[in-house]
Design a protein around this motif. Structure first.
Motif, short mmCIF file in Angstrom:
data_model
loop_
_atom_site.label_atom_id
_atom_site.label_comp_id
_atom_site.label_asym_id
_atom_site.label_seq_id
_atom_site.Cartn_x
_atom_site.Cartn_y
_atom_site.Cartn_z
N ASN A 59 0.82 -1.22 0.00
CA ASN A 59 0.00 0.00 0.00
C ASN A 59 0.86 1.26 0.00
O ASN A 59 0.53 2.26 0.65
N ASN A 60 1.97 1.22 -0.75
CA ASN A 60 2.86 2.38 -0.84
C ASN A 60 3.61 2.29 -2.17
O ASN A 60 4.34 1.33 -2.41
N TRP A 61 3.44 3.30 -3.02
CA TRP A 61 4.09 3.27 -4.32
C TRP A 61 5.58 3.60 -4.25
O TRP A 61 6.34 3.30 -5.16
N ASN A 62 6.01 4.23 -3.16
CA ASN A 62 7.39 4.71 -3.04
C ASN A 62 8.32 3.55 -2.72
O ASN A 62 8.28 2.99 -1.62
N PRO A 63 9.21 3.17 -3.65
CA PRO A 63 10.06 2.00 -3.41
C PRO A 63 11.07 2.20 -2.28
O PRO A 63 11.51 1.23 -1.67
N VAL A 64 11.45 3.46 -1.99
CA VAL A 64 12.36 3.70 -0.88
C VAL A 64 11.72 3.19 0.40
O VAL A 64 12.33 2.48 1.20
N GLU A 65 10.45 3.51 0.60
CA GLU A 65 9.73 3.07 1.78
C GLU A 65 9.31 1.61 1.66
O GLU A 65 9.34 0.87 2.65
N ALA A 66 8.92 1.19 0.44
CA ALA A 66 8.51 -0.20 0.24
C ALA A 66 9.67 -1.15 0.49
O ALA A 66 9.51 -2.22 1.10
N ILE A 67 10.86 -0.77 0.03
CA ILE A 67 12.05 -1.60 0.21
C ILE A 67 12.35 -1.76 1.70
O ILE A 67 12.71 -2.84 2.18
N GLN A 68 12.19 -0.69 2.45
CA GLN A 68 12.49 -0.73 3.87
C GLN A 68 11.59 -1.74 4.61
O GLN A 68 11.99 -2.31 5.62
N SER A 69 10.39 -1.97 4.08
CA SER A 69 9.45 -2.87 4.74
C SER A 69 9.56 -4.31 4.24
O SER A 69 8.93 -5.20 4.80
N THR A 70 10.37 -4.54 3.19
CA THR A 70 10.44 -5.89 2.62
C THR A 70 11.86 -6.45 2.57
O THR A 70 12.05 -7.56 2.08
N ALA A 71 12.85 -5.71 3.03
CA ALA A 71 14.23 -6.20 2.96
C ALA A 71 15.01 -5.72 4.17
O ALA A 71 14.59 -4.81 4.89
N SER A 72 16.18 -6.34 4.40
CA SER A 72 17.02 -5.94 5.51
C SER A 72 18.47 -6.28 5.18
O SER A 72 18.77 -6.95 4.18
N GLY A 73 19.40 -5.81 6.02
CA GLY A 73 20.80 -6.16 5.86
C GLY A 73 21.39 -5.68 4.56
O GLY A 73 21.07 -4.61 4.05
N ILE A 74 22.28 -6.51 4.00
CA ILE A 74 23.01 -6.14 2.80
C ILE A 74 22.09 -5.95 1.61
O ILE A 74 22.32 -5.13 0.72
N ILE A 75 20.98 -6.73 1.58
CA ILE A 75 20.02 -6.59 0.47
C ILE A 75 19.40 -5.21 0.49
O ILE A 75 19.23 -4.57 -0.56
#
Length: 506
Positions: free
Chosen positions: A277-293
């Motif tokens: 529910n967020n088009w912004n990948p900067v924020e979307a990435i933060q909620s779906t990945a961690s660490g080096i990824i």
């Protein structure tokens, strides 16, 4: 001692045939980098509110193919004559009147620079906040700005080299991003290609489709007017009469790299909206990945903003500012663009992005219509290049103003603003028709044009005629330099280029 001509600068002299060193692949990578911008993701997020993702993708793909064709058409000016956008604008607007479209382009380019740099700074800030506890996005905005300014200040070749590194990274990481977000959506029971978030419709809404089509065109309507700034660096063939063969090294970038990359970003924005529910990948990435990824993905966001800004939002405004304020030069123009784009804080306008894009599209579509009419219909690709660099020459018109161009620009913008949902099409058609008749039936009767009066002589062609336009320092003027070699013909009569060996002033 001859008085200095401030219409001639080292940065606006036509690029000779032998000096064009960007090839097909390098130019295509530049367009991959240009097309990846954070704001594009918002279109995908908005689109899936009313339509299935497939229809959103189709609207974007078609729009960018059409736009790529416009970019290619206007890009021939750079291929044929080696001149940039500010210099060509003197033909349809006059040596003084050209400042109007130029300054509009520069300010809007600076606007986009600010947005792109802001999103890049947020990505950098998140990395350092998450892993080192340092939280200051403004600091990283300044650092990111300085890095981009330095890269762009070294010229287009430096931009191409950076894009050659950034583009493959962007492609690989974008693919990964799609599958990651698609997996999140699937885990929640949502098929990203069948989900419509905001309605129970069949998945296709004509009004939404059309709006998306034209808003997508608005994104790169800037490039449709000033693509000469990029194409003049691209390798081409001399004595080649075929438009397609002459422009072949740019077509992959305009008609394939741009549409596919922009469409991929639209899809990722739509998938992100469906998944989290967020088009912004900067924020979307933060909620779906961690660490080096997470670090790798955020670096991709930084690369994306950097590659777009360097090639589109810094280089062109810099050439404009250097034209309007001769003393600062190209490097000064790059710095001034960064300052303007930061001072106006354009990221505050993200909430009204679509409205802003429609306004922008009305401006640039009008310029494109005038340019197309002037270059192809009225001058038939011939251009009296030396006169473009003279204050009192052919393009001085009435005290430096071509009123046919100014009136057509105002008309195109005004009518397009009324029909804002179709701004690009309306602005183009109105300005195209207005300029053609105003120039042909009125202005060019008063102010004679050599291209028309001499019945379109080949001597006013560039690479097609084997002509370079070079600076004669003794005369303080741009003069033709002619390559006396000709192409060889194979059995089918198709020309092949010969590297110039003997060039002399005539």
């Amino acid at each position: 001692m001859q008085k200095r001509n401030n219409l001639i600068k080292k940065d606006n002299i036509p690029i000779a045939f032998a000096g064009r060193n960007v090839g097909l692949l390098g130019y295509s990578f530049v367009w991959v980098g240009i097309a990846v911008i954070i704001a594009t993701f918002a279109l995908g997020g908005d689109g899936v509110q009313d339509m299935k993702l497939g229809w959103v993708l189709l609207a974007c793909l078609l729009a960018n193919i059409v736009l790529g064709a416009f970019i290619s058409i206007t890009g021939d000016i750079g291929i044929e004559h080696g001149i940039n956008f500010p210099v060509y604008m003197r033909a349809p607007f006059g040596v003084i009147g050209s400042y109007i479209p130029m300054l509009i382009r520069a300010v809007l380019g600076a606007f986009w620079f600010g947005i792109q740099t802001y999103f890049g700074a947020l990505a950098i800030n998140y990395i350092f906040m998450n892993f080192f506890g340092f939280d200051n996005w403004l600091f990283w905005y300044i650092v990111f700005t300085i890095a981009q300014v330095i890269n762009t200040a070294f010229g287009f070749k430096a931009i191409e080299r950076f894009s050659s590194i950034a583009a493959p990274c962007i492609i690989i990481i974008s693919v990964w991003m799609y599958f990651r977000l698609e997996g999140v959506a699937s885990a929640a029971g949502n098929n990203v290609w069948n989900t419509v978030l905001g309605s129970e419709s069949s998945g296709f809404v004509w009004n939404t489709f059309i709006i998306l089509f034209f808003v997508n065109m608005a994104f790169w309507s800037t490039a449709a007017s000033d693509s000469q700034n990029l194409t003049r660096y691209v390798k081409t063939q001399q004595f080649e009469k075929s438009w397609f063969k002459r422009n072949k090294n740019t077509l992959l970038g305009h008609l394939v790299a741009l549409p596919l990359t922009q469409s991929a970003m639209i899809v990722i924005g739509g998938v992100a909206m469906i998944a989290v529910n967020n088009w912004n990948p900067v924020e979307a990435i933060q909620s779906t990945a961690s660490g080096i990824i997470l670090i790798v993905l955020l670096v991709m966001v930084v690369f994306a903003q950097w590659s777009t800004n360097a090639a589109s939002n810094l280089l062109t405004p810099a050439t404009v500012f250097a034209e309007v304020f001769p003393k600062i030069g190209y490097v000064g123009g790059v710095i001034l663009t960064a300052i303007v784009g930061s001072v106006i804080q354009p990221w505050a306008l993200m909430e009204v992005l679509t409205d802003f894009l429609n306004v922008m599209s009305s401006v640039y579509s009008a310029i494109v219509g005038i340019l197309f009419s002037d270059y192809y219909l009225l001058r038939k690709r011939r251009l009296n290049i030396p006169e473009l660099y003279k204050k009192n020459g052919q393009f001085a018109y009435a005290h430096g103003w071509n009123l046919a161009g100014i009136i057509s620009l105002i008309l195109g913008m005004a009518v397009a603003s009324v029909f804002s949902s179709y701004a690009f099409l309306v602005g183009f058609v109105v300005s195209f028709i207005a300029y053609y008749f105003l120039a042909k039936k009125w202005w060019f009767i008063k102010y004679k044009q050599a291209e028309i009066e001499e019945n379109y002589p080949d001597r006013l062609l560039g690479v097609t005629n084997g002509t370079d336009w070079v600076l004669n320092e003794e005369q303080n003027a741009i003069v033709p330099s002619f390559n006396r070699n000709r192409t060889t013909l194979d059995k089918k009569g198709i020309g092949s280029s010969i590297t110039p060996h003997h060039i002399e002033d005539v």
